[in-house]
Design a protein around this motif. Structure first.
Motif: not given
Length: 810
Positions: A508, A524, A528, A530, A549-553
């Protein structure tokens, strides 16, 4: 033409000035000077009137005739010059006829009295009709005149701008290529070259030879060289033969001088000239002038639509297609300038001239005030001209005006985002329309140095900003016909120099490899964001940073192909980089479900120091065996694995870790060291060396993160042998690294006995540890410097019960 210091002049010893004629050609309602007519047509009327002020005293006869190409048709009529109230007229009755103009003084008899006009005219007519074909061919004399002019103009271009001696040498070298080894003195005077004199001597030299096509083309142009090659030799021979024939046959009556005509620069009249060696110049000289014509179709003019030219340069390149005449028959140019937006007339250009060889039309540009200047910075050119009597109209041509607003130039200027501190920048005006009028660009740097545009591309400037800090700059742009315009620029803050951006499956975060990574604000990836993972220290050795990263990547398949790198303070502008999607990184831990997953194979030295297979310390010559278990969602992949071990906080082993092969068990998802890992060949950075490990999958190249390995390699003294001292009261223990021993304790009956400072003394082996004798056992307790939490019990080889005891007690 005199090149360098002298005014225009003819060399009197080479060229003879003859009479001046006003010759016009009338076609329908239009009338042109002869010099502007490319060819005659049926129905044309030739209007001839001699300038009596250029004639010698006495009565003169003018004979006008027309001769067919084969000479079988001849028509003539004569006039007494003194009685002409208007121009004498000759009508052309066929397209291929050649007009013949003969001008001669009236003959005198033996008593010095003038004969009748009819008698003089009859003699001229007899000469004409005796060999009309020879007169028809005399029009080539005028072509030789054109050749002289062409060579003269080419020579002028060659020597123009040179130093006097260089110009003279160039003229001599040119003449030698035509067989003229010695130029007449009058051709070179006062360190100046008379190019027409040189050209005339070249053409009429007795030893005339044609130079190579390359030399001739370089001098008169490719399109004209063919014409000169085609007739020079034969025409010069004909010129000489015609003059000799006429003069010898009619010597008692006239000296006939075949002539060529040149248009006077101040008027449209024709001045006749003959070559000095072919005439006497006395009162009996009869001048014969047969004008030459251009026998090909008129060249076609067109605009080069590929580029838009700048109006204020005062030049317009035109495409000229077809065979070129040696004489420029273009005339009566008219250039109307219009506003393309409303088709209104803005004015007309003046002083128009045309160089047909280069195709360059020169003119005096129209000056625009702010009220009539087109807002589009573009004008239309309506161009008309005449080739002889034929009118030529070109389609409307677009031409650009200089940009006068700095904001417009700044808008057309590309590359401002490349002006970054520490980088190479490039500014360029790529729009050909905006760049048409640009002549130079210049930028001054803070250190005072100036950077100019590329020598081959005036609309491009390359800037080396490797040593330039962020700062404002000013660019000066020079355009044709205007004052320089200043454009404000700015050197931006440094950018991150990124080598690659990587994301491994199931992670992540993204990894960025490069330099100046501290300039990155965020990354970016789609929606998301990062940011820098401050929990992971920046390692300058490999120049890598990780961004969480803030979102699930975690799934590569759901990620875009590129990421957006945003710099601190949004400067320089964000940049897109390819996202390198990599296989999952290995995820392993030391197995916790199996006994002996981390076990040491102790060496002899480790056994002497009583280190166990499960001890947290191992000697450098011991072996380390490890069993690893894969952590979900990772599973073993096909291909080989290696274990990499480094010493904590050690740059050397970080760059060159210790590699050990692993063997795999896919059914259990486990890896095991193939052989015990030994550290005897390693350069240990300290006494206690904590270990970290990671696992690399060789096929994908992916490696796991560094993880602490709960074992430390310790540097232990090597106790080799004990000998009894000469005083029989102590043991001298030899070995290596004895200086690491801090203190010792020799009795084990009372653990409360205090440790005594270790004594290192000289001995036959160098340095020895002094241990009090006798000893009750073959080992002692030791403490080591830098190992504060551990007491060691070490076996001492060679210990016996004899040392330290009274011999009588045995």
């Amino acid at each position: 033409m005199w090149i360098l210091a002298c005014p225009a002049a003819w060399t009197q010893d080479v060229i003879h000035h003859g009479p001046v004629l006003d010759i016009q050609v009338k076609r329908g309602d239009h009338q042109l000077p002869l010099a502007l007519v490319d060819k005659l047509r049926k129905g044309d009327r030739l209007l001839v009137r001699p300038d009596t002020e250029t004639l010698a005293k006495g009565d003169w006869v003018l004979l006008l005739a027309r001769v067919s190409p084969t000479g079988n048709q001849v028509f003539s009529q004569h006039y007494e010059v003194s009685n002409l109230k208007s121009s004498a007229e000759l009508e052309i009755t066929a397209d291929n006829q050649a007009p013949v103009i003969m001008l001669a003084p009236q003959l005198r008899n033996l008593f010095g009295l003038y004969t009748s006009l009819h008698e003089s005219a009859s003699l001229l007519n007899e000469v004409l009709r005796a060999d009309p074909q020879r007169f028809f061919d005399l029009q080539k004399v005028d072509q030789i005149n054109q050749a002289i002019l062409a060579i003269s103009q080419g020579l002028s271009k060659r020597v123009s701008g040179r130093k006097p001696q260089d110009a003279i040498q160039a003229a001599r070298e040119l003449a030698s290529k035509f067989g003229v080894l010695n130029l007449e003195p009058d051709c070179i005077k006062n360190d100046a070259v008379n190019t027409e004199c040189v050209a005339t001597q070249i053409v009429f030299a007795k030893d005339f030879v044609l130079p190579s096509n390359g030399d001739l083309s370089a001098m008169v142009g490719n399109k004209k060289a063919v014409d000169l090659n085609s007739f020079l030799l034969s025409n010069l021979r004909m010129f000489s033969e015609a003059s000799d024939f006429l003069s010898n046959k009619y010597r008692d009556s006239y000296d006939f001088a075949p002539t060529f005509g040149r248009r006077q620069s101040s008027s449209a009249r024709i001045e006749l000239f003959s070559v000095a060696r072919f005439r006497s110049g006395n009162i009996k000289t009869a001048y014969i002038y047969v004008p030459s014509w251009f026998n090909s179709t008129a060249p076609v003019l067109s605009n080069n639509d590929r580029t838009t030219q700048c109006f204020t340069t005062g030049t317009l390149p035109l495409q000229v297609q077809g065979k070129l005449p040696l004489v420029n028959y273009w005339h009566d140019w008219k250039m109307e300038i219009i506003d393309l937006q409303n088709n209104s007339l803005l004015g007309e250009a003046r002083n128009i001239s045309f160089d047909q060889e280069s195709g360059i039309l020169s003119f005096e540009p129209l000056a625009f005030d702010s009220q009539i200047r087109p807002q589009s910075n573009e004008v239309g050119i309506k161009l008309t001209t005449q080739f002889g009597f034929s009118k030529v109209t070109l389609s409307t041509i677009r031409m650009r005006l200089p940009l006068i607003d700095p904001s417009e130039i700044s808008k057309a200027l590309e590359g401002k985002s490349t002006l970054i501190s520490g980088e190479m920048g490039q500014l360029k005006i790529r729009d050909l329309n905006s760049a048409s009028c640009v002549r130079s660009m210049e930028v001054q740097l803070p250190d005072g140095s100036e950077i100019h545009n590329d020598s081959k591309e005036q609309t491009r400037i390359d800037l080396d900003l490797s040593k330039t800090a962020p700062t404002p700059l000013t660019m000066s742009i020079q355009q044709s016909g205007t004052d320089p315009i200043a454009v404000s620029l700015r050197v931006l803050k440094p950018k991150a120099r990124i080598t690659r951006v990587e994301h491994a499956q199931w992670e992540n975060y993204v990894s960025v490899i490069g330099t100046q990574l501290e300039r990155i604000s965020r990354i970016e990836i789609g929606a998301s964001i990062c940011t820098l993972d401050i929990s992971t220290p920046f390692i300058t050795i490999v120049n890598e940073q990780t961004f969480k990263c803030e979102e699930d990547i975690r799934d590569n398949a759901k990620l875009p192909e590129q990421v957006l790198i945003v710099h601190q303070d949004d400067e320089p502008s964000a940049q897109r980089f390819l996202l390198n999607k990599k296989a999952a990184k290995p995820r392993f831990s030391i197995s916790s479900s199996v006994n002996n997953s981390l076990v040491i194979s102790p060496s002899a030295k480790a056994l002497h120091w009583n280190l166990s297979p499960t001890d947290r310390y191992l000697s450098e010559d011991s072996g380390l065996n490890v069993l690893f278990q894969a952590k979900a969602p990772y599973t073993l992949q096909r291909g080989s694995y290696i274990l990499q071990i480094r010493f904590k906080d050690d740059p050397h082993s970080d760059r060159q870790p210790i590699n050990a092969p692993l063997i795999a068990d896919f059914s259990h998802n486990e890896l095991r060291t193939k052989n015990p890992v030994n550290f005897s060949q390693s350069d240990l950075p300290s006494v206690i060396n904590s270990l970290e490990y990671r696992i690399q999958h060789n096929t994908s190249g992916q490696v796991s993160e560094w993880v602490n390995l709960p074992r430390s390699v310790i540097v232990l003294p090597d106790l080799q042998n004990a000998t009894c001292s000469a005083t029989n009261d102590s043991w001298l223990v030899s070995g290596k690294n004895l200086n690491l021993i801090d203190s010792i304790r020799i009795e084990d009956t009372d653990k409360n006995e205090a440790f005594q400072a270790a004594q290192l003394v000289s001995c036959s082996q160098g340095l020895c540890l002094k241990v009090p004798a006798p000893l009750a056992r073959d080992s002692i307790d030791l403490r080591m410097r830098w190992v504060d939490d551990r007491e060691f019990n070490a076996l001492i080889p060679g210990i016996t019960k004899d040392c330290g005891r009274n011999p009588s007690s045995h």
